[in-house]
Motif scaffolding. Structure first.
Motif, PDB file in Angstrom:
ATOM      1  N   ARG A  15       0.852  -1.197   0.000  1.00  0.00           N
ATOM      2  CA  ARG A  15       0.000   0.000   0.000  1.00  0.00           C
ATOM      3  C   ARG A  15       0.883   1.241   0.000  1.00  0.00           C
ATOM      4  N   TRP A  16       0.516   2.245  -0.778  1.00  0.00           N
ATOM      5  CA  TRP A  16       1.223   3.526  -0.764  1.00  0.00           C
ATOM      6  C   TRP A  16       0.345   4.538  -0.062  1.00  0.00           C
ATOM      7  N   GLN A  17       0.900   5.183   0.941  1.00  0.00           N
ATOM      8  CA  GLN A  17       0.098   6.130   1.724  1.00  0.00           C
ATOM      9  C   GLN A  17       1.025   7.152   2.371  1.00  0.00           C
ATOM     10  N   ASP A  18       0.629   8.424   2.378  1.00  0.00           N
ATOM     11  CA  ASP A  18       1.402   9.498   3.028  1.00  0.00           C
ATOM     12  C   ASP A  18       2.863   9.486   2.586  1.00  0.00           C
ATOM     13  N   ASN A  19       3.078   9.332   1.284  1.00  0.00           N
ATOM     14  CA  ASN A  19       4.450   9.313   0.734  1.00  0.00           C
ATOM     15  C   ASN A  19       5.345   8.243   1.359  1.00  0.00           C
ATOM     16  N   ALA A  20       4.750   7.146   1.720  1.00  0.00           N
ATOM     17  CA  ALA A  20       5.534   6.032   2.274  1.00  0.00           C
ATOM     18  C   ALA A  20       4.949   4.719   1.767  1.00  0.00           C
ATOM     19  N   LEU A  21       5.786   3.676   1.831  1.00  0.00           N
ATOM     20  CA  LEU A  21       5.346   2.339   1.416  1.00  0.00           C
ATOM     21  C   LEU A  21       4.974   1.536   2.659  1.00  0.00           C
ATOM     22  N   PHE A  22       3.797   0.944   2.625  1.00  0.00           N
ATOM     23  CA  PHE A  22       3.361   0.090   3.731  1.00  0.00           C
ATOM     24  C   PHE A  22       3.305  -1.352   3.228  1.00  0.00           C
TER      25      PHE A  22
ATOM     26  N   PRO B 225      16.716   1.649   0.666  1.00  0.00           N
ATOM     27  CA  PRO B 225      17.447   0.583   1.366  1.00  0.00           C
ATOM     28  C   PRO B 225      16.559  -0.184   2.339  1.00  0.00           C
ATOM     29  N   GLU B 226      15.601   0.502   2.971  1.00  0.00           N
ATOM     30  CA  GLU B 226      14.661  -0.211   3.859  1.00  0.00           C
ATOM     31  C   GLU B 226      13.801  -1.185   3.051  1.00  0.00           C
ATOM     32  N   VAL B 227      13.428  -0.777   1.838  1.00  0.00           N
ATOM     33  CA  VAL B 227      12.606  -1.661   1.001  1.00  0.00           C
ATOM     34  C   VAL B 227      13.427  -2.893   0.598  1.00  0.00           C
TER      35      VAL B 227
ATOM     36  N   THR C 203      20.817  -1.670  -5.315  1.00  0.00           N
ATOM     37  CA  THR C 203      20.576  -2.341  -4.029  1.00  0.00           C
ATOM     38  C   THR C 203      19.261  -3.114  -4.073  1.00  0.00           C
ATOM     39  N   LEU C 204      18.235  -2.493  -4.658  1.00  0.00           N
ATOM     40  CA  LEU C 204      16.930  -3.163  -4.750  1.00  0.00           C
ATOM     41  C   LEU C 204      17.034  -4.404  -5.642  1.00  0.00           C
ATOM     42  N   ALA C 205      17.724  -4.266  -6.781  1.00  0.00           N
ATOM     43  CA  ALA C 205      17.813  -5.371  -7.756  1.00  0.00           C
ATOM     44  C   ALA C 205      18.550  -6.568  -7.163  1.00  0.00           C
ATOM     45  N   ALA C 206      19.476  -6.280  -6.241  1.00  0.00           N
ATOM     46  CA  ALA C 206      20.304  -7.363  -5.687  1.00  0.00           C
ATOM     47  C   ALA C 206      19.633  -8.045  -4.495  1.00  0.00           C
ATOM     48  N   ALA C 207      18.462  -7.562  -4.097  1.00  0.00           N
ATOM     49  CA  ALA C 207      17.862  -8.073  -2.849  1.00  0.00           C
ATOM     50  C   ALA C 207      17.571  -9.577  -2.916  1.00  0.00           C
ATOM     51  N   ARG C 208      17.035 -10.038  -4.039  1.00  0.00           N
ATOM     52  CA  ARG C 208      16.811 -11.489  -4.218  1.00  0.00           C
ATOM     53  C   ARG C 208      17.071 -11.821  -5.692  1.00  0.00           C
ATOM     54  N   PRO C 209      17.792 -12.910  -5.979  1.00  0.00           N
ATOM     55  CA  PRO C 209      18.255 -13.116  -7.356  1.00  0.00           C
ATOM     56  C   PRO C 209      17.365 -13.937  -8.285  1.00  0.00           C
ATOM     57  N   THR C 210      16.468 -14.757  -7.755  1.00  0.00           N
ATOM     58  CA  THR C 210      15.835 -15.747  -8.643  1.00  0.00           C
ATOM     59  C   THR C 210      14.663 -15.183  -9.449  1.00  0.00           C
ATOM     60  N   ALA C 211      13.762 -14.473  -8.796  1.00  0.00           N
ATOM     61  CA  ALA C 211      12.571 -13.991  -9.507  1.00  0.00           C
ATOM     62  C   ALA C 211      12.940 -12.891 -10.496  1.00  0.00           C
ATOM     63  N   VAL C 212      12.565 -13.094 -11.752  1.00  0.00           N
ATOM     64  CA  VAL C 212      12.907 -12.114 -12.787  1.00  0.00           C
ATOM     65  C   VAL C 212      12.021 -10.874 -12.663  1.00  0.00           C
ATOM     66  N   ASN C 213      10.907 -10.995 -11.963  1.00  0.00           N
ATOM     67  CA  ASN C 213       9.953  -9.888 -11.833  1.00  0.00           C
ATOM     68  C   ASN C 213      10.581  -8.656 -11.188  1.00  0.00           C
ATOM     69  N   LEU C 214      11.555  -8.881 -10.307  1.00  0.00           N
ATOM     70  CA  LEU C 214      12.225  -7.757  -9.640  1.00  0.00           C
ATOM     71  C   LEU C 214      12.924  -6.890 -10.688  1.00  0.00           C
ATOM     72  N   ALA C 215      13.708  -7.538 -11.544  1.00  0.00           N
ATOM     73  CA  ALA C 215      14.410  -6.802 -12.609  1.00  0.00           C
ATOM     74  C   ALA C 215      13.405  -6.198 -13.588  1.00  0.00           C
ATOM     75  N   TRP C 216      12.321  -6.897 -13.823  1.00  0.00           N
ATOM     76  CA  TRP C 216      11.307  -6.436 -14.777  1.00  0.00           C
ATOM     77  C   TRP C 216      10.672  -5.128 -14.287  1.00  0.00           C
ATOM     78  N   SER C 217      10.233  -5.128 -13.021  1.00  0.00           N
ATOM     79  CA  SER C 217       9.603  -3.922 -12.466  1.00  0.00           C
ATOM     80  C   SER C 217      10.589  -2.765 -12.435  1.00  0.00           C
ATOM     81  N   LEU C 218      11.815  -3.052 -12.017  1.00  0.00           N
ATOM     82  CA  LEU C 218      12.832  -1.994 -11.937  1.00  0.00           C
ATOM     83  C   LEU C 218      13.186  -1.475 -13.326  1.00  0.00           C
ATOM     84  N   GLY C 219      13.154  -2.374 -14.312  1.00  0.00           N
ATOM     85  CA  GLY C 219      13.430  -1.965 -15.700  1.00  0.00           C
ATOM     86  C   GLY C 219      12.424  -0.934 -16.174  1.00  0.00           C
ATOM     87  N   ARG C 220      11.161  -1.128 -15.803  1.00  0.00           N
ATOM     88  CA  ARG C 220      10.115  -0.156 -16.184  1.00  0.00           C
ATOM     89  C   ARG C 220      10.375   1.192 -15.519  1.00  0.00           C
ATOM     90  N   MET C 221      10.801   1.155 -14.257  1.00  0.00           N
ATOM     91  CA  MET C 221      11.065   2.406 -13.534  1.00  0.00           C
ATOM     92  C   MET C 221      12.274   3.114 -14.142  1.00  0.00           C
TER      93      MET C 221
END
Ligand code: MRU
Length: 347
Positions: A11-18, A38-40, A86-104
């Motif tokens: 959830r996104w609320q008050d300029n923060a991620l929940f 980095p917290e994410v 840092t976000l991309a390196a958090a977990r290596p197996t799921a390609v969805n992480l790189a996919w979402s970050l690629g869009r950003m």
């Protein structure tokens, strides 16, 4: 779609991620507030949020947080790029992480007037599109199921692993709504217990009959109960149809083939990684030995014992009958089948 579950773990609320803290379910429904990238990344590593699509969406909001934090600083782009790494390196197996970050990253390059706004719109859009796609996969997968089916699933490919409804669990939700599914069987999914803590919780909330098994009881259930379908999600699918999913999926697929149960993998098309020809090229995350040593807070073995803790395994395409994506159902054999999917495009 006939489903009651409206769970969304992000959830996104008050300029923060929940994030709904999935480490604490089902005992507590606690939301954590995260204010920087980095917290994410830490929350992804520590499994506050988990499941291939969900970690991608959390990371996308991590980029928004990074731009809100650094956007007006000199050299901001380097700071944001470092957060993305840092976000991309958090977990290596799921390609969805790189996919979402690629869009950003693409949007960052476009340098719009209100960059934070357009990044936030993209992250929100990823959530919305995922829910729509999951509903579509749910319908498509349920069409394959016969009335009176007994279904087994593994880990959690549910609402908690996505933006809502789930992938494998969307099929199960729709199938149950259509009165085709008699009973769902789920293994505990050690060492994290995603099956017992998350999937059983989701299904029970929706009133779907679920039987929990020790992971080691799965083959016996197939033999005695007569399971018709093994329905699972995926973290990455190679071009030849080999599937990376939660450790234990491979053993279940072997047992399913032996006992005549069909195997259905349900995943958005972004999970197909056409840059990897077969499963041997998919990086498998090795997690801390402590997860095995003290699973469920109990010391399970002598601390000096060597422990292997691969989080995922590869199910060869030859053991899979159907791969259901939002762009259509693929039926084995899968060699060359995905060439019509355009990586990076969401419709
Ligand atoms: O380690 P996890 O809990 O992130 O593993 C999750 C799985 O293996 C899921 O089956 C997969 O990500 C698909 S989720 C729709």
């Amino acid at each position: 779609m006939q489903t009651k579950s409206q769970i969304c773990p992000i959830r996104w609320q008050d300029n923060a991620l929940f994030l709904l803290d999935q480490r604490r379910l089902p005992a507590e429904e606690t939301w954590l507030r995260l204010d920087n990238a980095p917290e994410v990344a830490e929350a992804i590593r520590n499994m506050v949020v988990r499941g291939a699509p969900a970690i991608g969406f959390a990371a996308a909001f991590g980029v928004v947080l990074s731009v809100l934090r650094h956007g007006s600083a000199a050299g901001w782009r380097n700071l944001v790029d470092s957060d993305i790494e840092t976000l991309a390196a958090a977990r290596p197996t799921a390609v969805n992480l790189a996919w979402s970050l690629g869009r950003m990253t693409k949007l960052l390059a476009a340098e719009s007037d209100d960059l934070a706004r357009s990044l936030l719109d993209e992250a929100q859009d990823q959530l919305k599109t995922d829910r729509e796609q999951n509903l579509r996969m749910g319908q498509a997968g349920a069409e394959l199921i016969e009335k009176g089916s007994k279904v087994m699933t593994h880990c959690n490919a549910g609402a908690l692993a996505t933006a809502g409804y789930g992938t494998a669990l969307a099929v199960i939700r729709v199938g149950h709504g259509q009165k085709k599914i008699e009973q769902v069987f789920v293994g505990e999914t050690r060492p994290w217990f995603q099956g017992s803590r998350l999937t059983a919780w989701e299904l029970a909330k929706d009133g779907i009959p679920v039987t929990l098994l020790a992971d080691s009881a799965a083959a016996q259930a197939m033999q005695k109960v007569g399971i018709n379908w093994l329905i699972v999600g995926a973290d990455r699918i190679a071009a030849n149809g080999d599937v990376a999913n939660k450790i234990g999926t491979y053993a279940l697929a072997i047992a399913a083939r032996h006992h005549g149960a069909k195997v259905m993998v349900v995943a958005p098309h972004a999970t197909v990684d056409m840059s990897i020809s077969d499963g041997s090229g998919i990086p498998i995350e090795e997690r801390s030995a402590n997860e095995i040593l003290d699973a469920a807070g109990i010391e399970n073995c002598l601390p000096e014992i060597t422990i292997a803790n691969p989080a995922f395994d590869i199910t060869p395409a030859a053991l899979i009958d159907f791969i259901v994506t939002e762009k259509g159902v693929f039926r084995a054999p899968f060699e060359g089948a995905f060439s019509r999917l355009k990586p990076g495009k969401m419709t």
